[in-house]
Motif scaffolding. Structure first.
Motif, short mmCIF file in Angstrom:
data_model
loop_
_atom_site.label_atom_id
_atom_site.label_comp_id
_atom_site.label_asym_id
_atom_site.label_seq_id
_atom_site.Cartn_x
_atom_site.Cartn_y
_atom_site.Cartn_z
N VAL A 8 0.84 -1.20 0.00
CA VAL A 8 0.00 0.00 0.00
C VAL A 8 0.87 1.25 0.00
CG1 VAL A 8 -1.67 1.32 1.36
CG2 VAL A 8 -1.95 -1.15 1.09
N GLN A 9 2.05 1.14 0.65
CA GLN A 9 2.97 2.28 0.77
C GLN A 9 3.28 2.89 -0.61
OE1 GLN A 9 4.25 3.29 3.75
NE2 GLN A 9 5.27 5.01 2.75
N PRO A 10 2.96 4.20 -0.86
CA PRO A 10 3.23 4.78 -2.18
C PRO A 10 4.74 4.90 -2.40
CG PRO A 10 2.08 6.33 -0.74
CD PRO A 10 2.40 5.14 0.07
N LYS A 11 5.19 4.61 -3.62
CA LYS A 11 6.63 4.67 -3.91
C LYS A 11 6.88 5.61 -5.09
CE LYS A 11 9.24 0.90 -4.10
NZ LYS A 11 9.41 -0.54 -4.42
N TYR A 12 8.06 6.20 -5.12
CA TYR A 12 8.44 7.06 -6.24
C TYR A 12 8.50 6.23 -7.52
CZ TYR A 12 11.43 9.62 -9.42
OH TYR A 12 11.94 10.22 -10.52
N ASP A 13 7.89 6.73 -8.58
CA ASP A 13 7.83 5.97 -9.82
C ASP A 13 8.28 6.88 -10.95
OD1 ASP A 13 7.32 4.42 -11.95
OD2 ASP A 13 5.14 4.29 -11.67
N ASN A 14 9.50 6.66 -11.49
CA ASN A 14 10.03 7.57 -12.50
C ASN A 14 9.38 7.40 -13.86
OD1 ASN A 14 11.14 5.19 -13.19
ND2 ASN A 14 13.28 5.86 -13.16
N SER A 15 8.64 6.32 -14.07
CA SER A 15 8.07 6.09 -15.40
C SER A 15 6.95 7.08 -15.72
CB SER A 15 7.56 4.66 -15.51
OG SER A 15 6.40 4.51 -14.74
N TYR A 16 6.26 7.60 -14.66
CA TYR A 16 5.14 8.52 -14.90
C TYR A 16 5.61 9.80 -15.59
CZ TYR A 16 1.64 12.08 -14.02
OH TYR A 16 0.77 13.11 -14.19
N LEU A 17 6.63 10.46 -14.99
CA LEU A 17 7.09 11.72 -15.56
C LEU A 17 7.80 11.50 -16.89
CD1 LEU A 17 8.35 13.54 -12.36
CD2 LEU A 17 6.34 14.08 -13.74
N ARG A 18 8.52 10.36 -17.01
CA ARG A 18 9.23 10.07 -18.26
C ARG A 18 8.23 9.91 -19.40
NH1 ARG A 18 12.89 5.00 -17.98
NH2 ARG A 18 14.07 6.21 -16.48
N LYS A 19 7.13 9.23 -19.09
CA LYS A 19 6.10 9.01 -20.11
C LYS A 19 5.51 10.34 -20.58
CE LYS A 19 3.40 5.21 -19.27
NZ LYS A 19 2.22 4.68 -18.56
#
Lengths: 273, 275
Positions: A8-19
């Motif tokens: 459940v813990q939210p994690k930094y996801d670099n794919s969102y901004l890259r996309k």
């Protein structure tokens, strides 16, 4: 910590901004490509186009600059400007009266109780609003021929469409409370319309009407070219007779007239608040 | 003052949806020159009850009698005449803010005017003078020509009262008249209403949040809970237990707590021996 809590813990996801960045780059590439293809196809050379701007401007200024000769036509130009302004004001005022009627009767707050009638009024307003003024002028030319009345009618119909749509929104947004309060005094429908709905909306109504007067002076110039009336007509006349200096004077007078009207209506607007 | 029956509500119900009743068989009577307050949490049906009385909301069933005449079956023009007899003031004042105080008060006369005179706002000299006198009565004569949006909340509400009085009503409905006001203005508005009831014999039915105000100012209190009448009686008959019951378990928890604290105090001061 349990594994359920970890997932459940939210994690930094670099794919969102890259996309997101990739989408923007792709969009720019497509636009550039389309532009290159289209200009190639149509033999358009942007370097030539940009380099010819100074020449075009200097040509405009030398040819359209009013001369002493063109000043002789000033009385006629002023008279036509005057009649164009009057046509714009007359068509706007008449159209706004009709638009207020439609706006009140079709409103969800103070409108007629029949949903069918309210919907019908909305449809009429939308249809009129979506027919451009030039289309009105061309359609009316067929049945009314060239003349001042045709121009007036085109202005009237397109203004009515735009104002009716705007006024429907305005009367939808007036507060229900005061309308309800007058109902409880035993006031009749028309009492409520004139004593509550219109005072509640008047600032906005006037603001739109003044705006339409300004726009219509500009539109009247364009419509006049088609219907052969007012300032648009004489501009067309001088232009087609290669008397660019006088045509330039017509443009100058029109600009001054619009600015003056704008200043006056700003003053009226401010004093109404 | 001689009190006689003015108004009677019997088994009044209103449902907005099929499965839930906003008002459930509420009955009560009102005499001339009485100030009746209706208390209850928000959502208990106070506002619905008031709006059913002048048919801003159509009741689902039940009967409302005003001076012996059935209200629920009135036709359009009869309803207008009835509404002219019943003034209303609102939590949000509901004035036309562009217009001056005196113009808002003159709106109270619309029920007596024909279409043309009313629409154009043509009032007689007597009507204008009377509107000014009414503003004077509520202490606002110096603001008569000031635009309503430039008045304070308490002043706006008093313009609302003057507008309602200008109807020459036999009854006034007051929907949370002091809910948006500070304590001082609230007190002034409630005193004004009390004075109207005592001097003019106009019956006031007032929706209130504050139990203490209800006890201080009313002749009779009605308690609503989930659309049902759960209490009717004199302010001195209202007990802590009743108040607890009116507000218990409702979403108005803050109101409940403060209301109970206030009521404890005021009962002690009044020397009532209910708990």
């Amino acid at each position: 910590m349990t594994s359920a809590a970890q997932s459940v813990q939210p994690k930094y996801d670099n794919s969102y901004l890259r996309k997101k960045n990739l989408t923007i780059i792709a969009a720019i590439a497509i636009i550039v490509l389309m532009g290159w293809f289209a200009s190639n196809y149509s033999d358009y050379d942007s370097i030539y186009a940009i380099s010819s701007i100074p020449f075009a401007l200097s040509w405009l200024f030398t040819n359209f600059m009013p001369t002493a000769d063109s000043l002789q036509e000033l009385p006629e130009i002023l008279y036509q400007t005057y009649s164009t302004i009057l046509a714009a004001v007359a068509s706007t005022t008449l159209a706004s009266v009709l638009a207020i009627v439609v706006g009140v009767l079709g409103s969800n707050v103070v409108g007629v109780s029949s949903v069918v009638v309210r919907m019908a009024l909305r449809v009429i307003a939308s249809v009129f609003r979506n027919i451009p003024i030039v289309a009105w002028a061309l359609i009316l030319l067929l049945s009314f021929k060239q003349g001042e009345f045709t121009g007036f009618l085109a202005l009237f119909l397109s203004t009515f469409g735009q104002l009716a749509r705007l006024f429907l929104d305005t009367f939808d947004e007036i507060s229900v409370g005061p309308v309800e309060a007058l109902k409880t005094t035993g006031a009749s429908y028309w009492h409520i319309v004139f004593q509550a709905a219109i005072p509640l909306a008047i600032t906005q109504l006037m603001s739109w009407i003044l705006y339409m007067v300004e726009t219509n002076i500009r539109s009247a110039t364009l419509v006049g070219m088609l219907t052969g009336s007012g300032i648009g007509f004489i501009f067309d006349l001088y232009y087609k007779n290669f008397r660019y200096d006088t045509a330039g004077l017509v443009v100058l007078v029109t600009i001054i007239a619009v600015i003056v009207i704008e200043l006056v209506s700003n003053k009226v607007r401010r004093s109404m608040l | 003052m001689n009190k006689e029956l003015l108004f009677e509500v019997k088994d009044l119900s209103k449902s907005y949806t099929a499965d839930k009743k906003a008002l459930d068989s509420v009955s009560f009577t009102a005499n001339t020159g009485e100030l009746i307050t209706i208390i209850g949490s928000s959502g208990a049906g106070k506002s619905t009850l008031l709006r059913c009385i002048n048919r801003l909301i159509e009741p689902s069933s039940g009967s409302i009698k005003f001076k012996g005449k059935e209200v629920t079956s009135l036709n359009r023009s009869e309803l207008k005449d009835y509404r002219t007899n019943v003034g209303m003031i609102f939590q949000g004042y509901n004035l036309i803010y562009r217009l001056s105080a005196i113009e808002n008060v003159l709106h109270g006369r619309l029920g007596y005017k024909n279409v043309i005179a009313g629409a154009l706002g043509l009032y007689s000299e007597e009507e204008k003078q009377r509107a000014f006198e009414l503003l004077d009565e509520v202490g606002l004569s110096e603001f008569a020509y000031r635009r309503a949006d430039r008045l304070s909340g308490g002043q706006k509400q008093r313009v609302g009262i003057a507008r309602a009085l200008n109807q020459d009503p036999a009854m006034m409905l007051c929907d949370e008249p002091i809910a948006s006001l500070d304590p001082k203005s609230s007190e002034a508005v409630m005193k004004q209403l009390r004075e109207i009831v005592d001097t003019k014999g106009i019956t006031c039915i007032v929706n209130l949040h504050q139990v203490k105000t209800a006890i201080d100012f009313s002749d009779k209190i009605i308690g609503l809970r989930h659309g049902k009448k759960v209490f009717e009686g004199l302010p001195s008959e209202l007990t802590l237990d009743t108040i607890k019951f009116i507000y218990e378990g409702t979403k108005d928890e803050a109101t409940e707590v403060s209301a109970m604290e206030q009521i404890g105090d005021s009962h002690l001061k009044a020397g009532a021996s209910n708990d």
